[in-house]
Design a protein around this motif. Structure first.
Motif, PDB file in Angstrom:
ATOM      1  N   THR A 186       0.833  -1.202   0.000  1.00 15.47           N
ATOM      2  CA  THR A 186       0.000   0.000   0.000  1.00 15.47           C
ATOM      3  C   THR A 186       0.870   1.255   0.000  1.00 15.47           C
ATOM      4  O   THR A 186       1.814   1.363   0.782  1.00 15.47           O
ATOM      5  N   VAL A 187       0.548   2.171  -0.896  1.00 15.90           N
ATOM      6  CA  VAL A 187       1.251   3.456  -0.927  1.00 15.90           C
ATOM      7  C   VAL A 187       0.647   4.346   0.154  1.00 15.90           C
ATOM      8  O   VAL A 187      -0.552   4.637   0.136  1.00 15.90           O
ATOM      9  N   THR A 188       1.462   4.748   1.126  1.00 14.84           N
ATOM     10  CA  THR A 188       0.965   5.499   2.284  1.00 14.84           C
ATOM     11  C   THR A 188       1.613   6.875   2.356  1.00 14.84           C
ATOM     12  O   THR A 188       2.464   7.231   1.532  1.00 14.84           O
ATOM     13  N   ASN A 189       1.213   7.635   3.397  1.00 13.38           N
ATOM     14  CA  ASN A 189       1.848   8.924   3.638  1.00 13.38           C
ATOM     15  C   ASN A 189       3.336   8.766   3.963  1.00 13.38           C
ATOM     16  O   ASN A 189       4.145   9.629   3.644  1.00 13.38           O
ATOM     17  N   VAL A 190       3.695   7.644   4.570  1.00 12.73           N
ATOM     18  CA  VAL A 190       5.109   7.363   4.835  1.00 12.73           C
ATOM     19  C   VAL A 190       5.867   7.201   3.519  1.00 12.73           C
ATOM     20  O   VAL A 190       6.961   7.755   3.332  1.00 12.73           O
ATOM     21  N   THR A 191       5.281   6.456   2.600  1.00 12.29           N
ATOM     22  CA  THR A 191       5.888   6.248   1.282  1.00 12.29           C
ATOM     23  C   THR A 191       6.129   7.575   0.572  1.00 12.29           C
ATOM     24  O   THR A 191       7.208   7.813   0.009  1.00 12.29           O
ATOM     25  N   LEU A 192       5.125   8.442   0.618  1.00 13.32           N
ATOM     26  CA  LEU A 192       5.214   9.737  -0.057  1.00 13.32           C
ATOM     27  C   LEU A 192       6.368  10.569   0.492  1.00 13.32           C
ATOM     28  O   LEU A 192       7.199  11.069  -0.272  1.00 13.32           O
ATOM     29  N   TRP A 193       6.440  10.697   1.828  1.00 10.56           N
ATOM     30  CA  TRP A 193       7.442  11.583   2.414  1.00 10.56           C
ATOM     31  C   TRP A 193       8.841  10.989   2.404  1.00 10.56           C
ATOM     32  O   TRP A 193       9.829  11.733   2.384  1.00 10.56           O
ATOM     33  N   MET A 194       8.937   9.670   2.352  1.00 13.44           N
ATOM     34  CA  MET A 194      10.251   9.055   2.141  1.00 13.44           C
ATOM     35  C   MET A 194      10.731   9.337   0.720  1.00 13.44           C
ATOM     36  O   MET A 194      11.914   9.630   0.504  1.00 13.44           O
ATOM     37  N   ALA A 195       9.815   9.257  -0.231  1.00 14.46           N
ATOM     38  CA  ALA A 195      10.159   9.550  -1.626  1.00 14.46           C
ATOM     39  C   ALA A 195      10.570  11.011  -1.792  1.00 14.46           C
ATOM     40  O   ALA A 195      11.521  11.321  -2.529  1.00 14.46           O
ATOM     41  N   ILE A 196       9.877  11.915  -1.100  1.00 14.52           N
ATOM     42  CA  ILE A 196      10.216  13.338  -1.163  1.00 14.52           C
ATOM     43  C   ILE A 196      11.608  13.569  -0.578  1.00 14.52           C
ATOM     44  O   ILE A 196      12.399  14.362  -1.103  1.00 14.52           O
ATOM     45  N   ALA A 197      11.921  12.882   0.525  1.00 15.18           N
ATOM     46  CA  ALA A 197      13.245  13.011   1.142  1.00 15.18           C
ATOM     47  C   ALA A 197      14.340  12.538   0.184  1.00 15.18           C
ATOM     48  O   ALA A 197      15.379  13.200   0.031  1.00 15.18           O
TER      49      ALA A 197
END
Length: 252
Positions: free
Chosen positions: A36-47
């Protein structure tokens, strides 16, 4: 839930400082699965993207008179390189790219988590435990590959009296396997605690009588968290260098 609703109806102050750490699906609703793509996934990708922008795109021209982006990238490079060389030794420089990647990811994840409405990925043990286990497995493999059975000298304190050496060996062995636990908890715990305190002060800011005090407290805590964001990345990285030094030079 009934108690919270009753409190709200009575005019009480209801806020949940730990809600900011809830992992939620980025698309749709339902349970969070392995893929599942989560908010954690998003902000790790942004980092990760932010690190790439700074270190790759920001230094691509390498001007004689550096831009601000190039200056920051060069300062970060020099800071981590000197840390690795000073703490772990010159023979540890071969591991500099890995340690540099760790530092940059953690420091960017910490700073991005300070943006309002963002998500702090390093506040989750699922993230920090993986980072710590990667370090633990890496240094252990390096220790045995480079030193063979001599790596076990790390647990045998030759300077201690012979009668105490077996006891100290057990203590050293336990402390060695506890490393990934303390390594991960230190980072996640400090980041989570600071964000939770800010959220508590923000909740009290809704009360007019103490609102000015809350605003001052939030500002002070936010400034402290900016410092903590860097310090925790630094501590995680320097401990990695210390563990690497033990792997490269295991004898006491």
């Amino acid at each position: 839930m009934a108690t919270e609703t009753h409190g709200a109806e009575e005019g009480g102050l209801v806020f949940h400082p730990m809600d900011q750490f809830i992992v939620e699906p980025l698309f749709g609703e339902g349970a969070v699965g392995f893929f599942t793509v989560t908010n954690v996934t998003l902000w790790m990708a942004i980092a990760v993207l932010a690190v790439i922008v700074l270190m790759v795109l920001g230094t691509s021209r390498r001007a004689v008179i550096p831009s601000r982006t190039q200056s920051i990238a060069e300062l970060a490079y020099g800071f981590v390189y000197k840390m690795v060389e000073d703490v772990a030794g010159k023979d540890a420089v071969a591991f500099f790219p890995y340690i540099m990647t760790l530092f940059m990811f953690i420091v960017f994840a910490n700073f991005l988590g300070l943006i309002p409405m963002s998500f702090t990925t390093t506040s989750h043990f699922a993230v920090t435990v993986v980072l710590a286990l990667m370090v633990f497995v890496t240094v252990t493999i390096v220790g045995f590959v480079k030193n063979g059975a001599r790596f076990l000298e790390l647990f045998w304190v030759k300077s201690a009296p012979l009668a105490l050496r077996p006891i100290l060996a057990i203590i050293e062995l336990i402390s060695y396997f506890v490393r990934p636990v303390s390594h991960s908890i230190r980072l996640a715990g400090n980041v989570m605690a600071g964000h939770a305190v800010i959220k508590v002060f923000a909740g009290f800011a809704a009360i007019a009588v103490i609102s000015p005090v809350s605003v001052v407290a939030i500002t002070a805590m936010y400034g402290l968290e900016v410092l903590v964001a860097f310090i925790q990345a630094y501590v995680f990285t320097i401990l990695t260098c210390v563990y690497l030094k033990d792997a490269l030079h295991p004898s006491h």
